[in-house]
Design a protein around this motif. Structure first.
Motif, PDB file in Angstrom:
ATOM      1  N   ILE A 130       0.838  -1.205   0.000  1.00 25.92           N
ATOM      2  CA  ILE A 130       0.000   0.000   0.000  1.00 25.92           C
ATOM      3  C   ILE A 130       0.871   1.253   0.000  1.00 25.92           C
ATOM      4  CG2 ILE A 130      -1.679   1.311   1.369  1.00 25.92           C
ATOM      5  CD1 ILE A 130      -2.772  -1.408   2.332  1.00 25.92           C
ATOM      6  N   ALA A 131       1.937   1.222   0.793  1.00 26.47           N
ATOM      7  CA  ALA A 131       2.851   2.371   0.831  1.00 26.47           C
ATOM      8  C   ALA A 131       3.499   2.603  -0.526  1.00 26.47           C
ATOM      9  CB  ALA A 131       3.918   2.138   1.905  1.00 26.47           C
ATOM     10  N   LEU A 132       3.821   1.524  -1.233  1.00 23.69           N
ATOM     11  CA  LEU A 132       4.414   1.653  -2.561  1.00 23.69           C
ATOM     12  C   LEU A 132       3.434   2.301  -3.536  1.00 23.69           C
ATOM     13  CD1 LEU A 132       6.807   1.073  -4.410  1.00 23.69           C
ATOM     14  CD2 LEU A 132       5.841  -1.207  -4.847  1.00 23.69           C
ATOM     15  N   MET A 133       2.150   1.902  -3.444  1.00 28.21           N
ATOM     16  CA  MET A 133       1.127   2.528  -4.287  1.00 28.21           C
ATOM     17  C   MET A 133       0.983   4.012  -3.950  1.00 28.21           C
ATOM     18  SD  MET A 133       0.185   0.136  -6.288  1.00 28.21           S
ATOM     19  CE  MET A 133      -1.227   0.953  -7.043  1.00 28.21           C
ATOM     20  N   ARG A 134       1.087   4.350  -2.662  1.00 21.65           N
ATOM     21  CA  ARG A 134       1.038   5.755  -2.262  1.00 21.65           C
ATOM     22  C   ARG A 134       2.227   6.507  -2.831  1.00 21.65           C
ATOM     23  NH1 ARG A 134      -1.057   7.386   2.329  1.00 21.65           N
ATOM     24  NH2 ARG A 134      -0.688   9.406   1.346  1.00 21.65           N
ATOM     25  N   LEU A 135       3.389   5.855  -2.838  1.00 20.70           N
ATOM     26  CA  LEU A 135       4.601   6.480  -3.344  1.00 20.70           C
ATOM     27  C   LEU A 135       4.482   6.758  -4.845  1.00 20.70           C
ATOM     28  CD1 LEU A 135       7.384   7.304  -2.196  1.00 20.70           C
ATOM     29  CD2 LEU A 135       8.265   5.104  -3.001  1.00 20.70           C
ATOM     30  N   LEU A 136       3.708   5.907  -5.535  1.00 15.72           N
ATOM     31  CA  LEU A 136       3.520   6.060  -6.981  1.00 15.72           C
ATOM     32  C   LEU A 136       2.400   7.027  -7.329  1.00 15.72           C
ATOM     33  CD1 LEU A 136       3.973   2.341  -8.096  1.00 15.72           C
ATOM     34  CD2 LEU A 136       5.610   4.227  -8.312  1.00 15.72           C
ATOM     35  N   GLY A 137       1.748   7.611  -6.304  1.00 17.19           N
ATOM     36  CA  GLY A 137       0.759   8.644  -6.578  1.00 17.19           C
ATOM     37  C   GLY A 137      -0.667   8.326  -6.174  1.00 17.19           C
TER      38      GLY A 137
END
Length: 479
Positions: A89-96
């Motif tokens: 989820i954090a990675l998806m947040r990092l991608l926008g």
């Protein structure tokens, strides 16, 4: 929604099963209520409207309990799944992607879980209800006549299950809102102790437990007819609905206990864990309960729910039988034929309550399995620090043992209290009835304790073996 559900189908097997069981329970319960209602109407007790009224109340209470248990289990399951997806989820947040978008995606998975599970469970329950009625007629338990098994009302349980599963997934996914993009650089982990033991949680628990306890007391007073001589006719009129008021109080107070679980259960678990010795495995197991209060309480509360539910039913049933037999001894003519009707009712409801027990059991197994598998990195670190695979397995076994002791004790106390109040509020005003002490079937209680221990320990064996088979270096690697 469908794409997200398919991509994470393995995570939701238990949730689909819970939804199916909840839906099947509701459909089977309504079908059985229709059949028992027709049977009671044809019996001598059918002349007394209170018997049919009591049956309808009991059926409604059982369905609400099943939906409540299913919702709690689903909420815990989604919370556990989200804890394991923190880095993704954090990675998806990092991608926008925004936190709200991620939460909507998880809630969409919950809706899909509810629809799939409710449809499967509803269809299976209808088939089983038809088969069960014919079987009871063939065995001579029910007279051979036409029973209203299938009615339009059977649509209601699947719809309710879909909505509650959707809502439970939304509540369980609230952790998504607190995941920061920077967490993509680390491993999935639970929230810190300070974030769990917040003032808001304490206030929320108090706002649920205190009014719930007050409603339990008020419902018990109404059920016992303490206001029968009151000048207030409204209280007298509501006397027969005391069980509904008590049920609302029970749901509120028990929800408050669940909310407050991270505040008191870890300390109880730690205290129980210290009894298992001073070895490395025992000390680590006791410390883990306090170090990760949200994880330990989330795992334990599933077992508390199951033990509370079963204990509540057996105590309520035994107390109910004691009340009716006591009343029948004082007025045999009024309760002529009561024993045969009670036998059929208890036989059917004993089978139905098994649905809720299985729902809770599925939640326990799933929470334990996910919890252990999501701790691969932690277990790998322990292995790298010198603990052997056998010591790690003993630590997990000690955690399961302390969980069992704490959860069983809590569940027995809560279940006995709720079961006794339920029986008294439902039948306390019967002619010849009155206040009786809780009837506790000790043999049944012993079986509950053994079953809970086997379930908790057995559920951790397979995931622990899988987790400890991974080499420490591989487990420590950030995926």
């Amino acid at each position: 929604m469908i794409r997200a559900f398919r991509a994470n189908a393995r995570d939701h097997r238990a949730s689909v099963l819970v939804s199916a069981l909840s839906s099947a329970f509701g459909v089977a319960l309504l079908a059985c209520t229709n059949v028992l209602g027709a049977y009671i109407e044809a019996s001598p007790m059918g002349e007394h409207g209170s018997a049919r009224f009591a049956l309808g109340l009991v059926a409604g209470i059982f369905f609400v309990i099943a939906v409540f248990v299913g919702a709690i289990v689903t909420t815990n399951t989604f919370a556990t799944v989200i804890a394991g997806r923190t880095r993704t989820i954090a990675l998806m947040r990092l991608l926008g992607s925004s936190a709200k978008a991620q939460r909507r995606s998880v809630a969409g998975e919950g809706l899909a879980v509810g629809v799939v599970g409710a449809l499967i469970g509803g269809v299976i329950a209808v088939v089983l209800a038809l088969v069960a009625v014919r079987a009871f007629i063939w065995w001579g338990v029910l007279p051979d006549t036409l029973y209203p098994v299938i009615t339009p009302a059977l649509i209601a349980p699947p719809v309710v299950v879909v909505l509650t599963t959707w809502a439970a997934s939304w509540i369980g996914s609230r952790r998504v809102l607190t995941v920061a993009p920077v967490e993509a650089l680390g491993a999935a982990q639970e929230r810190p102790v300070a974030a769990v033991r917040s003032t808001g949680r304490i206030v929320a628990a108090g706002l649920l437990i205190l009014p719930g306890a007050a409603l339990l007391g008020f419902g018990l007073a109404l059920g016992l007819g303490l206001f029968a001589r009151s000048a207030d006719s409204t209280l007298v009129e509501f006397g027969r609905y005391g069980v509904l008021i008590a049920m609302l109080g029970g749901l509120l107070s028990f929800t408050g206990v669940i909310v407050a679980a991270p505040l008191f259960l870890p300390a109880v678990l730690r205290g129980v864990g210290l009894l298992f010795g001073a070895g490395a495995a025992g000390r680590l197991a006791a410390a883990n309960a306090v170090r990760n209060p949200e994880r330990s309480s989330r795992t334990a509360i599933g077992l508390v729910i199951g033990v509370t539910l079963i204990t509540m039913f057996v105590v309520a049933t035994q107390t109910w039988l004691t009340l009716i037999r006591s009343a029948a001894a004082k007025d045999p003519e009024l309760y002529q034929g009561a024993e045969s009707v009670l036998t059929v009712v208890m036989l059917v409801f004993s089978g139905l309550v098994g649905f809720s027990a299985v729902i809770a059991a599925v939640g326990v197994v799933n929470s334990l399995s996910l919890s252990v598998l999501q701790r691969r990195r932690e277990l790998g670190l322990l292995r790298a620090l010198g603990l052997s695979a056998a010591q790690v397995r003993r630590m997990i076994l000690a955690e399961s043992a302390q969980l069992t002791v704490a959860a069983v004790f809590s569940g027995l106390v809560l279940g006995t209290l709720y079961g006794w109040i339920g029986a008294q509020t439902l039948l306390g005003q019967l002619p010849g009835g009155g206040l009786v002490p809780p009837a506790i079937p000790w043999l049944f209680i012993g079986l509950i304790v053994v079953a809970a221990a086997v379930l908790a320990v057995g559920a951790s064996v397979a995931p622990t073996r899988r987790a400890t088979r991974v080499a420490p270096v591989e487990a420590l690697a950030v995926e």
